[in-house]
Design an enzyme around this catalytic site. Structure first.
Site, PDB file in Angstrom:
ATOM      1  N   GLY A  34       0.760  -1.244   0.000  1.00 62.82           N
ATOM      2  CA  GLY A  34       0.000   0.000   0.000  1.00 62.82           C
ATOM      3  C   GLY A  34       0.789   1.291   0.000  1.00 62.82           C
ATOM      4  O   GLY A  34       0.189   2.365  -0.081  1.00 62.82           O
ATOM      5  N   CYS A  74     -12.988   3.440 -29.206  1.00 66.68           N
ATOM      6  CA  CYS A  74     -14.307   4.067 -29.377  1.00 66.68           C
ATOM      7  C   CYS A  74     -15.059   4.176 -28.056  1.00 66.68           C
ATOM      8  O   CYS A  74     -16.097   3.540 -27.865  1.00 66.68           O
ATOM      9  CB  CYS A  74     -15.117   3.265 -30.381  1.00 66.68           C
ATOM     10  SG  CYS A  74     -14.170   2.993 -31.883  1.00 66.68           S
TER      11      CYS A  74
END
Ligand code: LLP
Length: 435
Positions: A238, A357
């Protein structure tokens, strides 16, 4: 340490000109620095030297075989989350005995494989999983080493999609239930209680949540360890990195955030946590991913078109969300710099977008960037973690080439995927072929 810097007006990775790399290997191209990988591993490893410890690289962040091998050579272990990752470690020359196996959905096949390879520990996420591991181990006449993952219910304050330490998500077992789980687990014949594990989230830029979680969990570890004879406590991963601005490169102050705040360094991390962990007298495991590889990588891309619509200046590049999904998925920031810097060029507010797209296929929006044109090249920095590994073949786009720079040299560590390989496992049934 940051190894992407300008030499004159050209962007280099260590001693290699990135422009030359693009010329040789094409675009899009992932470029990694061996020096940064080594430096970050060593900094963390030596900061923890007062403790008996093992850095288990969370290879989900970047599982390239060369990256695995580099960390294995430095003495690292691995945090794996699938049999596939464990196979990768073994294939790359890593040691299964230095691997932990995490994840909420381990299948019987995966557990069998990991047991046969002799992994160090399973990080267990639920009681049904514990039962399953016990059953599989009995079948193999083995004893499975495990650590239960405790969910300390500490909010790491990071992005909702990457925070894991609170009761609002699927990870671990609630702090209050842990003692009962260990009591029941201790009765399972084919289970060895080797330790306890926790992980509170990703991209933490302060030591405070780590400190709070360790302070909360250490007394529990002490109690359970006295009862069951633990070997280790894993404090998870982390540790966050600087995404913005990452390119203060040669300047050691790159650890500073734009607001001038000190970001988390291995030294601060260790200075806070080592004194809290030392009294346990246990081996401490860490599972850093992003910290080790994030700043070590860049995604290089070529400008195909510049398109002006209304107020917008769209820089359309040949990399897309299938190469680096983090901006689309987490709205995350990656610094974008030209391979050729030009102090005289105007700065234009630009959207850098890919050819896919979807409107989500963007790398930045309304960001002041040096004016670029067709054929120019850009680098998206700090793309070494959760970059290529999260790549996909969406829009039937092949996965990018990856190179590892080592001083002045660069080796291809992943060849560009051939387009026909994308559908090689697809089958058109015979009845469709008629006519
Ligand atoms: N240990 C466990 C149990 C984890 O779930 C993770 C990351 C790590 C260690 C390593 O965390 P790190 O040191 O890299 O922060 N794709 C997201 C990040 C997902 C993190 C998942 N778990 C991103 O691109 O930001």
């Amino acid at each position: 340490m940051h190894s992407f810097r300008y030499v004159g007006d050209k962007l280099f990775c260590e001693g290699a000109s990135i422009e030359a790399l693009v010329k040789e290997h094409g675009s899009p191209l992932y470029v990694y620095s061996a020096a940064t990988l080594t430096d970050h591993f060593s900094k963390l490893d030596s900061a923890l030297a007062p403790l008996d410890h093992l850095v288990c690289y969370a290879m989900k962040a970047n599982s390239n075989a060369a990256v695995i091998r580099l960390f294995a050579n430095l003495g690292g272990g691995f945090d794996t989350v699938s049999a596939g990752e464990l196979q990768r470690v073994i294939a790359a020359g890593g040691d299964a005995k230095k691997c932990v196996f995490a994840g909420v959905g381990k299948t019987e096949e995966e557990i069998t494989f990991a047991l046969k390879k002799g992994i160090y520990s399973f990080n267990v996420e639920s009681e049904p999983e514990l039962q399953r591991i016990n059953r599989v181990a009995a079948k193999l006449k083995k004893v499975a080493p495990i650590a239960v993952r405790v969910n300390p219910n500490i909010d790491a304050g990071t992005h909702a999609k990457i925070t894991t330490g609170t009761y609002e998500n699927k990870f671990g077992i609630a702090f209050e239930e842990i003692e009962g789980v260990y009591a029941r687990a201790s009765k399972l014949k084919n289970i060895k209680l080797r330790g306890l594990q926790m992980h509170i989230g990703s991209q933490l830029t302060s030591v405070k949540p780590f400190e709070a979680a360790v302070k909360k969990v250490v007394p529990l570890v002490q109690k359970l360890s006295a009862r069951y004879g633990f070997e280790f406590f894993s404090i998870g991963g982390g540790i966050g990195i600087v995404y913005n601005p990452a390119l203060a490169s040669a300047d050691p102050a790159w650890w500073n955030t734009p607001e001038g705040k000190k970001i988390l360094t291995p030294a601060t991390y260790a200075a806070t946590l080592v004194p809290l962990l030392q009294p346990l007298g246990l081996k401490i495991l860490l599972e850093p991913g992003r910290f080790l590889v994030g700043n070590a990588g860049a995604l290089v891309t070529r400008v195909e078109y510049v398109k002006k619509t209304g107020k917008k200046n769209f820089v359309i590049v040949d990399a897309a969300m299938n190469d680096l999904i983090r901006p689309a998925f987490y709205d995350s920031y990656h610094e974008i710099v030209p391979l050729k810097r030009n102090a005289k060029a105007p700065t234009i507010s630009s959207d850098v977008v890919g050819p896919i797209c979807e409107s989500g296929d963007y790398f930045c929006k309304d960001r002041p960037l040096q004016k670029v044109g067709e054929g120019d090249t850009l680098a998206l920095l700090s793309a070494g973690a959760y970059g290529s590994v999260m790549g996909s073949n969406y829009n039937t786009r092949g996965l990018a080439t990856e190179v590892l720079v080592h001083g002045k040299k660069a080796d291809v560590v992943r060849k560009r995927q051939k387009i026909a390989d994308i559908w090689e496992n697809e089958v058109v049934p015979g009845w469709l072929k008629k006519g």
